[in-house]
Design a protein around this motif. Structure first.
Motif, PDB file in Angstrom:
ATOM      1  N   ALA A 183     -16.898  26.001 -80.291  1.00 27.85           N
ATOM      2  CA  ALA A 183     -17.797  24.733 -79.480  1.00 27.85           C
ATOM      3  C   ALA A 183     -19.354  25.369 -79.170  1.00 27.85           C
ATOM      4  N   SER A 184     -19.028  26.504 -78.873  1.00 29.95           N
ATOM      5  CA  SER A 184     -20.477  27.313 -78.290  1.00 29.95           C
ATOM      6  C   SER A 184     -21.347  27.747 -79.342  1.00 29.95           C
ATOM      7  N   GLU A 185     -20.535  28.280 -80.520  1.00 32.48           N
ATOM      8  CA  GLU A 185     -21.446  28.993 -81.661  1.00 32.48           C
ATOM      9  C   GLU A 185     -21.944  27.600 -82.421  1.00 32.48           C
ATOM     10  N   MET A 186     -21.318  26.580 -82.401  1.00 34.35           N
ATOM     11  CA  MET A 186     -22.120  25.623 -83.171  1.00 34.35           C
ATOM     12  C   MET A 186     -23.294  25.025 -82.496  1.00 34.35           C
ATOM     13  N   ARG A 187     -23.497  25.238 -81.360  1.00 37.18           N
ATOM     14  CA  ARG A 187     -24.796  24.955 -80.540  1.00 37.18           C
ATOM     15  C   ARG A 187     -25.914  25.799 -80.917  1.00 37.18           C
ATOM     16  N   LEU A 188     -25.654  27.082 -81.422  1.00 37.31           N
ATOM     17  CA  LEU A 188     -26.663  27.879 -81.946  1.00 37.31           C
ATOM     18  C   LEU A 188     -27.876  27.377 -82.670  1.00 37.31           C
ATOM     19  N   VAL A 189     -27.514  26.771 -83.633  1.00 37.71           N
ATOM     20  CA  VAL A 189     -28.974  26.271 -84.113  1.00 37.71           C
ATOM     21  C   VAL A 189     -29.009  24.776 -83.688  1.00 37.71           C
ATOM     22  N   LYS A 190     -30.426  24.541 -83.356  1.00 37.00           N
ATOM     23  CA  LYS A 190     -30.590  23.255 -82.784  1.00 37.00           C
ATOM     24  C   LYS A 190     -31.263  22.280 -83.802  1.00 37.00           C
ATOM     25  N   ASP A 191     -30.771  21.255 -83.830  1.00 38.30           N
ATOM     26  CA  ASP A 191     -31.258  20.216 -84.734  1.00 38.30           C
ATOM     27  C   ASP A 191     -32.484  19.726 -84.353  1.00 38.30           C
ATOM     28  N   GLU A 192     -33.236  18.654 -85.179  1.00 36.43           N
ATOM     29  CA  GLU A 192     -34.545  18.195 -85.079  1.00 36.43           C
ATOM     30  C   GLU A 192     -34.812  17.594 -83.614  1.00 36.43           C
ATOM     31  N   TRP A 193     -33.551  16.615 -83.332  1.00 32.94           N
ATOM     32  CA  TRP A 193     -33.657  15.888 -81.965  1.00 32.94           C
ATOM     33  C   TRP A 193     -33.559  16.859 -80.767  1.00 32.94           C
ATOM     34  N   GLU A 194     -32.776  17.891 -81.001  1.00 34.91           N
ATOM     35  CA  GLU A 194     -32.659  18.741 -79.943  1.00 34.91           C
ATOM     36  C   GLU A 194     -33.736  19.719 -79.815  1.00 34.91           C
ATOM     37  N   ILE A 195     -34.740  19.799 -80.678  1.00 34.32           N
ATOM     38  CA  ILE A 195     -35.977  20.728 -80.608  1.00 34.32           C
ATOM     39  C   ILE A 195     -36.801  19.616 -79.809  1.00 34.32           C
ATOM     40  N   GLU A 196     -36.952  18.322 -80.046  1.00 33.95           N
ATOM     41  CA  GLU A 196     -37.772  17.404 -79.439  1.00 33.95           C
ATOM     42  C   GLU A 196     -37.318  17.597 -78.013  1.00 33.95           C
ATOM     43  N   GLN A 197     -35.998  17.474 -77.739  1.00 37.68           N
ATOM     44  CA  GLN A 197     -35.713  17.413 -76.246  1.00 37.68           C
ATOM     45  C   GLN A 197     -36.146  18.547 -75.367  1.00 37.68           C
ATOM     46  N   LEU A 198     -35.965  19.918 -76.135  1.00 46.69           N
ATOM     47  CA  LEU A 198     -36.465  21.088 -75.810  1.00 46.69           C
ATOM     48  C   LEU A 198     -38.042  21.268 -75.426  1.00 46.69           C
ATOM     49  N   GLN A 199     -38.690  20.839 -76.502  1.00 42.52           N
ATOM     50  CA  GLN A 199     -40.208  20.696 -76.087  1.00 42.52           C
ATOM     51  C   GLN A 199     -40.673  19.598 -75.092  1.00 42.52           C
ATOM     52  N   GLU A 200     -39.897  18.634 -74.979  1.00 41.01           N
ATOM     53  CA  GLU A 200     -40.060  17.742 -73.910  1.00 41.01           C
ATOM     54  C   GLU A 200     -39.855  18.557 -72.552  1.00 41.01           C
ATOM     55  N   ALA A 201     -38.525  19.040 -72.309  1.00 45.77           N
ATOM     56  CA  ALA A 201     -38.328  19.993 -71.353  1.00 45.77           C
ATOM     57  C   ALA A 201     -39.587  20.948 -71.142  1.00 45.77           C
ATOM     58  N   CYS A 202     -40.100  21.823 -71.914  1.00 43.03           N
ATOM     59  CA  CYS A 202     -41.055  22.646 -71.725  1.00 43.03           C
ATOM     60  C   CYS A 202     -42.475  21.965 -71.294  1.00 43.03           C
ATOM     61  N   ASP A 203     -42.687  20.758 -71.900  1.00 45.45           N
ATOM     62  CA  ASP A 203     -43.857  19.982 -71.570  1.00 45.45           C
ATOM     63  C   ASP A 203     -43.766  19.649 -70.115  1.00 45.45           C
ATOM     64  N   ILE A 204     -42.486  19.034 -69.542  1.00 45.94           N
ATOM     65  CA  ILE A 204     -42.787  18.594 -68.338  1.00 45.94           C
ATOM     66  C   ILE A 204     -42.908  19.971 -67.508  1.00 45.94           C
ATOM     67  N   THR A 205     -42.131  21.011 -67.731  1.00 40.86           N
ATOM     68  CA  THR A 205     -42.117  22.137 -66.985  1.00 40.86           C
ATOM     69  C   THR A 205     -43.582  22.744 -66.821  1.00 40.86           C
ATOM     70  N   ALA A 206     -44.445  22.474 -67.794  1.00 40.37           N
ATOM     71  CA  ALA A 206     -45.707  22.944 -67.711  1.00 40.37           C
ATOM     72  C   ALA A 206     -46.484  22.033 -66.600  1.00 40.37           C
ATOM     73  N   LEU A 207     -46.145  20.679 -66.648  1.00 40.13           N
ATOM     74  CA  LEU A 207     -46.656  19.726 -65.575  1.00 40.13           C
ATOM     75  C   LEU A 207     -46.400  20.392 -64.258  1.00 40.13           C
ATOM     76  N   GLY A 208     -44.947  20.911 -64.031  1.00 40.01           N
ATOM     77  CA  GLY A 208     -44.677  21.329 -62.944  1.00 40.01           C
ATOM     78  C   GLY A 208     -45.397  22.435 -62.407  1.00 40.01           C
ATOM     79  N   PHE A 209     -45.421  23.410 -63.270  1.00 39.30           N
ATOM     80  CA  PHE A 209     -46.107  24.615 -62.988  1.00 39.30           C
ATOM     81  C   PHE A 209     -47.869  24.247 -62.647  1.00 39.30           C
ATOM     82  N   GLU A 210     -48.338  23.205 -63.247  1.00 42.05           N
ATOM     83  CA  GLU A 210     -49.755  22.798 -63.010  1.00 42.05           C
ATOM     84  C   GLU A 210     -49.767  22.091 -61.351  1.00 42.05           C
ATOM     85  N   ASP A 211     -48.848  21.337 -61.270  1.00 37.77           N
ATOM     86  CA  ASP A 211     -48.602  20.650 -59.812  1.00 37.77           C
ATOM     87  C   ASP A 211     -48.576  21.732 -58.757  1.00 37.77           C
ATOM     88  N   SER A 212     -48.067  22.793 -59.189  1.00 41.32           N
ATOM     89  CA  SER A 212     -47.723  23.737 -57.943  1.00 41.32           C
ATOM     90  C   SER A 212     -49.034  24.343 -57.688  1.00 41.32           C
TER      91      SER A 212
END
Ligand code: GLY
Ligand code: MN
Length: 460
Positions: A183-212
Motif C-alpha cells: 500500500a505504501s509502495e503504490m504511493r511512491l509515484v504521484k499521479d497528476e491530481w496528486e501533483i496538483e494537490q502538492l503544488q497547492e500545498a506548497c503555494d499555500i505554504t509560501a503564503l504562510g511564510f510571507e504572512d510570518s
C-alpha cells in the motif's frame, strides 16, 4: 468495534451533562425534517477505484482491511480533531472517522470494495443530541451512507454491518506488514491530481511564510510563538491543517532538528529556522524550510554558512532525475558540505576520508538524511521496503524533499565559538519529471540575496 459498542450503546456523555428527563427525550425525538447533505462527487473517486483495483491485484483471493482510525484523546474528554489514516484515504477518498474500507480480491485478483462507515445518527435514539463525539448536535452532521456512496463512487454500508474480519485470508493494514508495504509502495509515484494537490500545498505554504515575515514586528515582540500561530492561521484558512508541527527555531533552537516547542525569543542579529508545511484539504502536505536573518540581512559569517548549505542543496536538487539512486541527492549534498567543513578547518580527517560511509565524521554537523518522500504524509511511503525506497532509484512522479543542513551545537568545543548555536537548513519539495525535476516550492526565495530582498519587501 465502534465507540457506541465500547459505550454499550449509550451516548458518550460526561458527568457534568444535565439529566435528560423522559419528557425532554421524547420531545427531542420528534418533529425533524429530512435534509440531505449536498456532497459533490469527490475528484479522487475514479482514481481511488483504479488504486483499489491495483491493490487487489497484488493479493488474489484475499480480503484487505484498511481502517480510517478514530479519535485520539488530547486530555480527559477532549479529543484532537480527526484526521483519517493516509492509506485509507488514498484508497477510498473518505475522510470521515471510524470507517473501514474492505477490499475483497477474487482468485483472479479482481477487487470488490465496500466502505463501512459511521453515518449520522438517526433521530430515534438519544445519540444525535447527547453524544459528544458523534452526535449531530454536538459534533456536526456526518454524511449518510447514501451521501458518502454518491460522493466517493463506492458501495457504502453502515459500520454496524462490518463482517467478522477474523480469518486466514484477511490482511489488516494495522497489523499486516506485507499489505502495509504494498500500500505504501503504490504511493511512491504521484499521479497528476496528486501533483496538483502538492503544488497547492506548497503555494499555500509560501503564503504562510510571507504572512510570518509581514508580521515581523509582532515576531520580535512575541518570538517563535507568533510565527507558529501566524503560519497555522494560513494553514487553517486555506488548507486542512499543518502537515506536521511547525519547527520555529530562533538562534540556537535551530540546532535542535525537530524544535516544536516554539517557546523562544526571536533575537536581532541571530538566524531563525522555519520548517513548516501546509496540509491541503485533500490531506497532501508541503514540507519547506527557510533560514532567515532576523535583521533582514545576513552577517558575513551567516552568509558564508548559508551559501555553503545552499550550494549543498543545489547540488542535491541537480542530482534528482529518473533512474538515479534515491540517495543521489544526499550524497551530492554531503560531498559539498564535507568539503566546506574541511575548508573551515573543522574535519579531523580529509573530506574524502570523512565521506567514506564507514567514517562519516563530518555528520557531527549535518546530522540527518537529505531527503524523504512527500505526499499525504510528510514522511511519505514510510512502510515501503528499503529496496523500493532507501536503496531504490527515483522514478518519474516521485516527490521528495532536498533539505541539507549545518548545525553547530552551543556546547560543541570542536568548533570556534562564533559558530556555536548556529543552525541552517534549506528545504524544497522536488518532483521527479521525465526531464529531471521541478521544484514545487520554488516561489519562496532561496539565495541569500533573494531572501534579503524578499524580507525587505514584505517588512515594508
Ligand atoms: N519537516 C520535518 C522533517 O522532515 O523531518
Ligand atoms: Mn522534511
Amino acid at each position: 468495534m465502534s465507540d457506541a459498542d465500547q459505550n454499550d450503546g449509550q451516548p458518550r456523555t460526561e458527568s457534568h451533562d444535565p439529566k435528560v428527563p423522559e419528557a425532554w427525550q421524547k420531545f427531542m425525538r420528534t418533529g425533524w425534517g429530512d435534509r440531505d447533505l449536498d456532497l459533490p462527487r469527490h475528484p479522487v473517486a475514479d482514481l481511488a477505484a483504479q488504486r483499489r483495483a491495483r491493490l487487489a491485484a497484488n493479493f488474489p483471493g484475499e480480503r484487505l482491511v484498511l481502517p480510517a482510525g478514530t479519535f485520539k484523546v488530547r486530555s480527559n474528554d477532549t479529543d484532537y480533531r480527526f484526521r483519517s489514516d493516509t492509506a485509507h484515504t488514498y484508497y477510498s477518498g473518505n475522510q470521515t472517522s471510524d470507517a473501514v474500507l474492505v477490499v475483497d480480491s477474487d482468485s483472479t485478483g479482481a477487487g470488490e470494495s465496500v466502505l463501512y462507515a459511521r453515518p449520522r445518527s438517526a433521530r430515534d435514539t438519544d445519540e444525535f443530541f447527547r453524544d459528544r463525539q458523534y452526535g449531530e448536535l454536538w459534533a456536526g452532521r456526518r454524511p449518510s451512507t447514501h451521501e458518502l456512496s454518491t460522493s466517493l463512487g463506492l458501495e457504502v454500508r453502515h459500520i454496524d454491518d462490518l463482517p467478522d474480519l477474523a480469518g486466514a485470508k484477511t490482511r489488516d493494514l494495522t497489523t499486516d506488514a506485507e499489505l502495509a508495504r504494498v500500500a505504501s509502495e503504490m504511493r511512491l509515484v504521484k499521479d497528476e491530481w496528486e501533483i496538483e494537490q502538492l503544488q497547492e500545498a506548497c503555494d499555500i505554504t509560501a503564503l504562510g511564510f510571507e504572512d510570518s515575515v509581514r508580521e515581523w514586528d509582532r515576531v520580535l515582540e512575541y518570538g517563535e510563538r507568533w510565527i507558529e500561530g501566524t503560519f497555522f492561521r494560513r494553514a487553517r484558512a486555506m488548507g486542512n491543517d499543518i502537515g506536521y508541527d511547525s519547527i520555529v527555531g530562533g538562534g540556537k533552537h535551530a540546532t535542535t532538528l525537530h524544535w516544536i516547542d516554539n517557546t523562544g525569543p526571536i533575537t536581532p542579529g541571530e538566524l531563525v529556522l522555519l520548517d513548516m508545511g501546509v496540509e491541503n484539504r485533500s490531506l497532501y502536505t508541503a514540507d519547506v524550510t527557510r533560514t532567515l536573518p532576523v535583521d533582514g540581512t545576513f552577517t558575513p559569517l551567516q552568509r558564508e554558512l548559508y551559501d555553503l548549505v545552499l550550494a549543498a542543496q543545489e547540488a542535491g536538487i541537480q542530482a534528482v532525475r529518473p533512474g538515479v539512486p534515491f540517495l543521489a541527492a544526499h550524497d551530492a549534498a554531503m560531498e559539498v558540505l564535507a568539503h566546506g567543513l574541511e575548508g573551515m578547518g573543522l574535519l579531523p580527517v580529509p573530506a574524502a576520508e570523512a565521506l567514506d560511509p564507514d567514517n562519516k565524521v563530518y555528520a557531527r554537523w549535518t546530522l540527518h538524511g537529505t531527503s524523504h518522500m512527500l505526499g499525504l504524509d510528510v514522511h511519505d511511503c514510510g512502510r515501503a521496503s528499503d529496496d523500493a525506497y532507501r536503496n531504490g532509484t527515483l522514478d518519474e512522479g516521485y516527490v521528495l524533499t532536498v533539505e541539507p543542513g549545518l548545525y553547530f551545537q552551543e556546547d560543541d568545543l570542536l568548533v570556534p565559538e562564533e559558530l556555536r548555536g548556529i543552525g541552517i537548513r534549506i528545504e524544497d519539495d522536488i518532483l521527479v519529471t521525465a526531464e529531471g525535476h521541478r521544484n514545487l516550492s520554488a516561489s519562496l526565495p532561496r539565495t541569500s540575496t533573494d531572501v534579503e530582498e524578499w524580507m525587505g519587501a514584505l517588512r515594508g
